[in-house]
Write an enzyme that holds these catalytic residues in place. Structure first.
Site, mmCIF file in Angstrom:
data_model
loop_
_atom_site.group_PDB
_atom_site.id
_atom_site.type_symbol
_atom_site.label_atom_id
_atom_site.label_comp_id
_atom_site.label_asym_id
_atom_site.label_seq_id
_atom_site.Cartn_x
_atom_site.Cartn_y
_atom_site.Cartn_z
ATOM 1 N N ASP A 235 0.828 -1.197 0.000
ATOM 2 C CA ASP A 235 0.000 0.000 0.000
ATOM 3 C C ASP A 235 0.871 1.259 0.000
ATOM 4 O O ASP A 235 1.877 1.341 0.715
ATOM 5 C CB ASP A 235 -0.891 -0.025 1.250
ATOM 6 N N GLU A 299 1.498 -0.546 -5.077
ATOM 7 C CA GLU A 299 0.514 0.485 -5.349
ATOM 8 C C GLU A 299 1.291 1.797 -5.375
ATOM 9 O O GLU A 299 1.541 2.414 -4.344
ATOM 10 C CB GLU A 299 -0.574 0.552 -4.267
#
Length: 583
Positions: A235, A299
């Site tokens: 993330d 990401e």
């Protein structure tokens, strides 16, 4: 007459040679499964609810694993299931080594991993390293320890500006709205330092210059790898390191913003120091056997593609989400540019390209593609009842074509749960149900991401459409979901579910995830035609018609699968077809 079949430009994926008959080469390819895997994103709270409390859980996931196997995917990626106060749907982690009771237990996670492996599925866990919850033991220790302590150095605490430190340390804004700093009250009750939270106030940014932070996350990687996890989705992978001195940045934050109009990178994103972290992590992953079988996908909202490719150098990440492709306008020129740019940039570092159209942070592509203006474009503001609603039928028609095109491309593809059903965004969700922190921190001006996170419909006539047996649902499902339910599409020729199953089966049989791709000219400016070469020297033509007029396939081409019916061997508007070409 235009001449079909003339290859005018191409890009090649570096790949392990693979044939369907060579067992030893298959073994080697299996160790590098991520090169061409189709990965299905499971948003646990909305996938399947095993205990009927209205919240999806890990036993629910385990029960549906045969569905994923039968769909034809290779792996599942699960959004966070860790202990969390759920201020941001689990992306505010309080304990990285345990499961939140909402989702089950650590034993449930281990059982789910074991069952997935038994069914031939890999499992990717979501890792959240940019920040922790303010309820994490480390942050609580930092509050108790006070300024200048080793505990506070794990985070980004700073003295405030102004005569009494009453102003935040810089002018950074939160992605979720408002300022990116909050002031704490010290143990003696006095106003104290400020801590950085690029996201929600309950998500304190870690200090990645701190050796303890780096060591802790390497141990977290090992904890899950030892339990059989095959990889990690990282993330905010481009956000962990901040520019030295935390300089001001007088620009409004968009969701994971890139460079500004002058080409300057924000001081909180895509700093060169992140690459040192991933080199260390790569060493951890590569220490597990078979060598190269554990992977990381970033990401990272980074542009241009050449900059993103730096995350994919041989000793760093294995993959990065292709957000440039996800956000392409529904036009042949835009999609072609995204494909060519991505392949060329990744080829420079020897990395496979990923393709993605939807996830838990963007409006579902079945709705984006039905928008009246710039169909296909994404934003992070969401879709709400006060917005112009997309054309649902048109959006689904284009979404099927877009998915068929994506699954024909070499590399790895990521699917978001429910897209195989053709699910649209819940664009009319009542504001009273909203939970996305963007909604609250923007004062209701940004509806946020709840509309793409609504629980899945499994059975048209069941409580909560089969999400559970009780009818409880943490977000309400719209009545329209009944016609998208899995059970009314199962075995129905032409349904979106069966289209995905056919696409995924043919993709594996033809090994389209590997090998060469070339653009074929001669079909007109509103058509994207690609030629794929299979390992046995077969040729597959992939045609997507973005224009208003039907397009004829070349003589001798035989359709293998199409996103909608062809007419007299012609490809209608907003349709993709895969066709075999004569030798």
């Amino acid at each position: 007459m235009p001449q079909h079949g003339v290859v005018t430009s191409s890009a090649t994926l570096p790949t392990t040679p693979l044939t369907r008959s060579a067992a030893d080469e298959r073994d080697e390819a299996d160790a590098l499964w991520w090169h061409d895997a189709v990965v299905y994103q499971v948003y646990p709270r909305s996938f399947a609810d095993g205990n009927g409390d209205g919240m999806g859980d890990l036993p629910g996931v385990t029960a549906k694993l045969p569905y994923l196997r039968d769909l034809g995917v290779d792996a599942l990626w699960l959004s966070p299931y860790y202990v969390s106060p759920m201020a941001d749907a689990g992306y505010d982690v309080a304990d990285y080594r345990d499961i939140d009771p909402l989702f089950g237990s650590l034993a449930d996670a281990e059982a789910m991993i074991a069952e997935a492996h038994r069914l031939g599925l890999k499992v990717i866990a979501d890792l959240v390293p940019n920040h922790t919850s303010d309820e994490h033991a480390w942050f609580q220790a930092a509050l108790a320890a006070g300024p200048g302590s080793p505990e506070r150095d794990r985070f980004l605490f700073r003295d405030g500006r102004g005569a009494d430190g009453e102003l935040p340390p810089n002018d950074w804004r939160s992605v979720f709205g408002g300022q990116a700093w909050s002031r704490v009250t010290e143990a003696d009750g006095s106003p104290g330092q400020w801590y950085l939270h690029i996201f929600d106030v309950k998500q304190a940014d870690l200090n990645w210059h701190n050796a303890e932070v780096r060591a802790e996350f390497e141990e977290i990687l090992r904890f899950w790898l030892d339990r059989g996890i095959d990889g990690f989705r990282v993330d905010v992978a481009h956000g962990m390191v901040k520019a030295e001195g935390l300089p001001d940045w007088d620009h409004e934050q968009e969701m994971l913003d890139g460079a500004n109009e002058d080409g300057d990178r924000p001081p909180m994103w895509d700093q060169d120091g992140v690459h040192e972290i991933y080199r260390a992590w790569r060493q951890v992953l590569d220490s597990y056997e078979p060598h190269g079988s554990r992977m990381m996908v970033a990401e990272a909202w980074v542009e241009p593609a050449s900059r993103l490719a730096r995350y994919l150098r041989p000793d760093e990440m294995h993959q990065a989400f292709n957000f440039h492709y996800l956000g392409s306008r529904w036009a042949a020129t835009d999609v072609r540019e995204a494909i060519e740019t991505s392949l060329e940039a990744n080829e420079m570092v020897g990395a496979p390209t990923t393709w993605v159209l939807s996830n838990h942070d963007v409006v579902r592509h079945a709705s984006r593609l039905g928008a009246a203006e710039e169909p296909g474009r994404h934003n992070h503001k969401g879709l709400g009842p006060r917005d112009e609603q997309p054309d649902e039928e048109l959006g689904l028609h284009r979404a099927r074509a877009a998915s068929a095109l994506m699954l024909a491309l070499p590399g790895s593809a990521y699917l978001y749960q429910g897209e195989e059903l053709g699910l649209p965004e819940h664009g009319t969700l009542d504001d009273s149900y909203r939970q996305d922190p963007s909604w609250f921190r923007h004062g209701g001006e940004v509806v946020g991401r709840d509309g793409c996170r609504v629980p899945l419909p499994w059975k048209a006539d069941a409580p909560a459409y089969g999400f559970n047996d009780t009818g409880e649902s943490w977000l309400p499902q719209p009545a329209s979901f009944a016609r998208y339910a899995a059970d009314v599409q199962e075995g129905v020729d032409g349904s979106t579910l069966e289209l995905y199953r056919t696409l995924l089966r043919l993709r594996k049989e033809l090994l389209l995830g590997r090998g060469d791709v070339a653009v074929v000219e001669g079909f007109g400016d509103d058509v994207l035609a690609l030629q794929r070469t299979t390992p046995d020297d077969g040729r597959v033509l992939v045609v997507t018609n973005f224009g208003d007029e039907p397009v004829a396939l070349p003589e001798g081409a035989v359709a293998l699968v199409a996103s909608a019916d062809l007419v007299d061997n012609k490809v209608p508007t907003d349709v993709t077809v895969w066709a075999s070409l004569p030798g």
